[in-house]
Design a protein around this motif. Structure first.
Motif, PDB file in Angstrom:
ATOM      1  N   PHE A 263      93.284  34.981  43.444  1.00 12.18           N
ATOM      2  CA  PHE A 263      92.229  34.241  44.137  1.00 12.18           C
ATOM      3  C   PHE A 263      90.891  34.600  43.496  1.00 12.18           C
ATOM      4  O   PHE A 263      90.695  35.740  43.039  1.00 12.18           O
ATOM      5  N   ASN A 264      89.971  33.638  43.472  1.00 11.11           N
ATOM      6  CA  ASN A 264      88.646  33.983  42.962  1.00 11.11           C
ATOM      7  C   ASN A 264      87.888  34.791  44.012  1.00 11.11           C
ATOM      8  O   ASN A 264      88.374  35.003  45.127  1.00 11.11           O
ATOM      9  N   GLN A 265      86.696  35.240  43.675  1.00 13.32           N
ATOM     10  CA  GLN A 265      85.951  36.122  44.568  1.00 13.32           C
ATOM     11  C   GLN A 265      85.536  35.444  45.867  1.00 13.32           C
ATOM     12  O   GLN A 265      85.181  36.129  46.841  1.00 13.32           O
ATOM     13  N   ASP A 266      85.627  34.118  45.915  1.00  8.05           N
ATOM     14  CA  ASP A 266      85.312  33.384  47.139  1.00  8.05           C
ATOM     15  C   ASP A 266      86.548  33.092  47.984  1.00  8.05           C
ATOM     16  O   ASP A 266      86.458  32.416  49.010  1.00  8.05           O
ATOM     17  N   GLY A 267      87.718  33.589  47.545  1.00 10.43           N
ATOM     18  CA  GLY A 267      88.918  33.474  48.358  1.00 10.43           C
ATOM     19  C   GLY A 267      89.725  32.210  48.160  1.00 10.43           C
ATOM     20  O   GLY A 267      90.605  31.914  48.979  1.00 10.43           O
ATOM     21  N   TYR A 268      89.476  31.458  47.081  1.00  7.96           N
ATOM     22  CA  TYR A 268      90.251  30.244  46.808  1.00  7.96           C
ATOM     23  C   TYR A 268      91.312  30.535  45.747  1.00  7.96           C
ATOM     24  O   TYR A 268      91.049  31.230  44.768  1.00  7.96           O
ATOM     25  N   LEU A 269      92.501  30.001  45.958  1.00  8.20           N
ATOM     26  CA  LEU A 269      93.606  30.238  45.040  1.00  8.20           C
ATOM     27  C   LEU A 269      93.258  29.724  43.650  1.00  8.20           C
ATOM     28  O   LEU A 269      92.885  28.568  43.466  1.00  8.20           O
ATOM     29  N   ARG A 270      93.387  30.601  42.667  1.00  5.01           N
ATOM     30  CA  ARG A 270      93.066  30.250  41.286  1.00  5.01           C
ATOM     31  C   ARG A 270      94.312  30.083  40.439  1.00  5.01           C
ATOM     32  O   ARG A 270      94.380  29.210  39.573  1.00  5.01           O
TER      33      ARG A 270
END
Length: 387
Positions: free
Chosen positions: A225-232
């Motif tokens: 996940f990126n630092q904003d909490g979205y699956l990358r």
């Protein structure tokens, strides 16, 4: 509050490369453990260090579980008595947090422990649906309501929650919530409800670039996940002939004895035991033998750099266990009972002349030998070389 659900599909590809490599199109990593090699400790580690966690007999650590590290402190979860021990970085006890009860700032058991910055501890208490934040002196700084979830990551303005059996109507495995939206990731896999959950020492991990990582033990998948909490991104590890098919895991999932016997008798990997982001890549540990864990080092492009099947300690000759209980920066760390450590040291070096001033191990033993005979914990710290 308006909620929006975004649907994210992920693919687990069943075809892998023949040799140990990365398939960039499928995010699949094929690992052939038979390619593992034995190494000298000096080829892997910059240094070895030892820390004794000292605490009073009347306030013992019972089942030391999760451990967190800052530059100046070691924080240890004592699982059986729901206590948090705070040591300085050389193992001297500074404080213990044990607020037994169900009222404000209290807990009888807790499900998660994480750092807030370098001087605060967050505790997730599932059965009371709340999170507590303490400073290292034990002062309660914050108490907030929390939705029940197996594991929770607290971002600056969001929460990322893991639900192994699915959540919401679409049965997502991960739910990201904030004041503006609710987002679901990764539909639950059919048959997961047959798996018995168990405590994870490591859940959400932060990497050098502030990305968030989650190792899903049931499937050997790692989600990025990126630092904003979205699956990358996501990757899946496949161990070839040592891999267990999903149908077998589901069939044995609720029979603990049969589950354990199957993996021992058939030399199959039950799950990836460790996955850590390091300053120079990734560390992974898995085993089909239980007595012979394999360590795999990958670079940030997920190319395998080293696969280690055994370590001979030529640095200080103390018998090392190839374990990976926890980590901090470029250190891999495991714990030992202090009496076992004492006996192993005596057995190894009895009758030998050793340098008690300039060698970490011997100086440590000489200074701590009386306390080592008591029921304490020793941390064995192994600082990795950059591969």
């Amino acid at each position: 509050m308006k909620k929006h659900l975004n649907f994210f599909l992920y693919a687990i590809i069943s075809s892998f490369l023949i040799s140990c490599s990365k398939d960039s199109s499928s995010n699949a990593i094929r690992i052939d453990l038979d390619q593992g090699e034995a190494y000298l400790a000096s080829e892997i580690f910059e240094e070895l260090d030892y820390v004794l966690l000292d605490y009073p007999d009347e306030k013992p650590i019972v089942n030391a579980f999760k451990m967190l590290f800052t530059d100046d402190h070691i924080i240890v979860e004592s699982r059986e008595n729901a206590s948090i021990f705070i040591f300085d970085n050389v193992g001297n006890l500074e404080n213990m947090i044990r607020n037994y009860g169900d009222g404000p700032g209290e807990f009888r058991i807790f499900d998660g422990m994480s750092l807030v910055g370098n001087d605060q501890i967050r505790v997730d208490v599932g059965y009371l649906k709340k999170s507590l934040v303490f400073d290292f002196k034990g002062n309660l700084l914050e108490e907030t309501k929390n939705q029940i979830a197996e594991f929770v990551y607290h971002g600056q303005d969001f929460m990322l929650k893991h639900f192994p059996y699915g959540e919401l109507n679409e049965q997502y495995t991960f739910i990201r919530t904030s004041e503006v939206d609710t987002v679901g990731f990764v539909p639950v896999r059919k048959g997961t409800e047959q798996m018995i959950p168990f405590g994870y020492v490591h859940t959400y991990l932060k990497g050098p670039s502030n990305d968030i990582y989650f190792l899903e033990h049931f499937t050997n998948n790692v989600y990025f996940f990126n630092q904003d909490g979205y699956l990358r991104d996501s990757i899946v590890f496949d161990f070839g002939k040592y891999q267990t098919d999903w149908e077998t895991k589901v069939r044995l999932g609720k029979d603990t004895k049969a589950y354990t016997e199957y993996f021992i008798e058939n030399k199959k990997i039950s799950y990836v035991s460790s996955f850590f982001p390091l300053p120079f890549g990734y560390f992974l540990s898995a085993t089909y033998d239980y007595k012979r864990p394999h360590w795999i080092f990958l670079d940030f492009d997920l190319n395998i750099r080293k696969m280690i099947s055994g370590i001979e300690n030529d640095i200080d000759q103390f018998p090392l266990r190839q374990l990976s209980w926890t980590y901090h920066e470029d250190w891999i760390i495991y714990q030992m009972d202090s009496r076992t450590f004492f006996n192993s040291y005596v057995e190894t070096f009895q009758g030998q002349s050793v340098d008690t001033k300039n060698v970490n191990l011997h100086a440590f033993f000489n200074q701590k030998k009386d306390v080592l005979k008591e029921e304490k914990i020793v941390l064995v710290k192994m600082r990795l070389k950059q591969f």
